[in-house]
Design a protein around this motif. Structure first.
Motif, PDB file in Angstrom:
ATOM      1  N   GLU A   6      -0.657   2.163  -4.240  1.00  0.00           N
ATOM      2  CA  GLU A   6       0.003   2.997  -3.038  1.00  0.00           C
ATOM      3  C   GLU A   6      -0.895   3.982  -2.682  1.00  0.00           C
ATOM      4  O   GLU A   6      -2.197   4.081  -3.279  1.00  0.00           O
ATOM      5  CB  GLU A   6       1.052   3.798  -3.864  1.00  0.00           C
ATOM      6  CG  GLU A   6       2.451   3.207  -4.592  1.00  0.00           C
ATOM      7  CD  GLU A   6       2.097   2.688  -6.015  1.00  0.00           C
ATOM      8  OE1 GLU A   6       3.006   2.655  -6.500  1.00  0.00           O
ATOM      9  OE2 GLU A   6       1.082   2.819  -6.471  1.00  0.00           O
ATOM     10  N   TRP A  36      11.062   1.998  -3.090  1.00  0.00           N
ATOM     11  CA  TRP A  36      10.285   3.274  -3.471  1.00  0.00           C
ATOM     12  C   TRP A  36      10.959   4.076  -4.490  1.00  0.00           C
ATOM     13  O   TRP A  36      12.062   4.285  -4.311  1.00  0.00           O
ATOM     14  CB  TRP A  36       9.717   4.017  -2.212  1.00  0.00           C
ATOM     15  CG  TRP A  36       9.059   3.346  -1.410  1.00  0.00           C
ATOM     16  CD1 TRP A  36       9.026   2.691  -0.323  1.00  0.00           C
ATOM     17  CD2 TRP A  36       7.392   3.890  -1.627  1.00  0.00           C
ATOM     18  NE1 TRP A  36       7.744   2.611   0.248  1.00  0.00           N
ATOM     19  CE2 TRP A  36       6.877   2.971  -0.557  1.00  0.00           C
ATOM     20  CE3 TRP A  36       6.663   4.478  -2.507  1.00  0.00           C
ATOM     21  CZ2 TRP A  36       5.437   2.910  -0.121  1.00  0.00           C
ATOM     22  CZ3 TRP A  36       5.072   4.113  -2.335  1.00  0.00           C
ATOM     23  CH2 TRP A  36       4.375   3.786  -1.418  1.00  0.00           C
ATOM     24  N   CYS A  96       5.868   2.714  -5.790  1.00  0.00           N
ATOM     25  CA  CYS A  96       6.121   1.264  -5.224  1.00  0.00           C
ATOM     26  C   CYS A  96       6.566   0.174  -6.202  1.00  0.00           C
ATOM     27  O   CYS A  96       6.001   0.091  -7.248  1.00  0.00           O
ATOM     28  CB  CYS A  96       5.078   0.760  -4.254  1.00  0.00           C
ATOM     29  SG  CYS A  96       5.380  -0.692  -3.495  1.00  0.00           S
TER      30      CYS A  96
END
Length: 124
Positions: A6, A36, A96
């Motif tokens: 990320e 997410w 993520c």
């Protein structure tokens, strides 16, 4: 080795915007749902948004609906989270997640791969 990395976190003022990116390497996730999640200090990791393999279906937590937008670029093997109208309560580490075979996209235990997280701080 599969990695999700990320980026894009940082400090923003309330009402501002940030765009998070999650780049996958080691394999392609172009046929998998991605999501997410976020975790604030002292709280459990919670669902933020998810997107199906084609980008044609997106899902959002009520707390971010209308402010955040998830998208993906399967050529780049990357998923994004555009965050607008940020609020102090959006402050958290954002993670993520990839590969959600069960379809229960809002359940953190239903993803097989995770990134290391990126910090988002929203000041009032």
């Amino acid at each position: 080795q599969v990695q999700l990395v990320e980026s894009g976190g940082g400090l923003a003022q309330a009402g501002g915007s940030l765009r998070l990116s999650c780049a996958a390497s080691g394999r392609t996730f172009s046929r998998n749902r991605m999501g997410w999640f976020r975790q604030a200090p002292g709280k459990e990791r919670e669902f933020v948004a998810a997107i199906n393999w084609s980008g044609g279906r997106t899902y959002y937590a009520d707390s971010v609906k209308g402010r955040f937008t998830i998208s993906r670029d399967n050529v780049k093997n990357t998923v994004y989270l555009q965050m607008n109208s940020l609020r102090p309560e959006d402050t958290a580490v954002y993670y993520c997640a990839a590969e959600n075979p069960s379809g229960r996209y809002d359940q953190r235990n239903e993803y097989n791969y995770w990134g290391q997280g990126t910090q988002v701080i929203v000041s009032s």
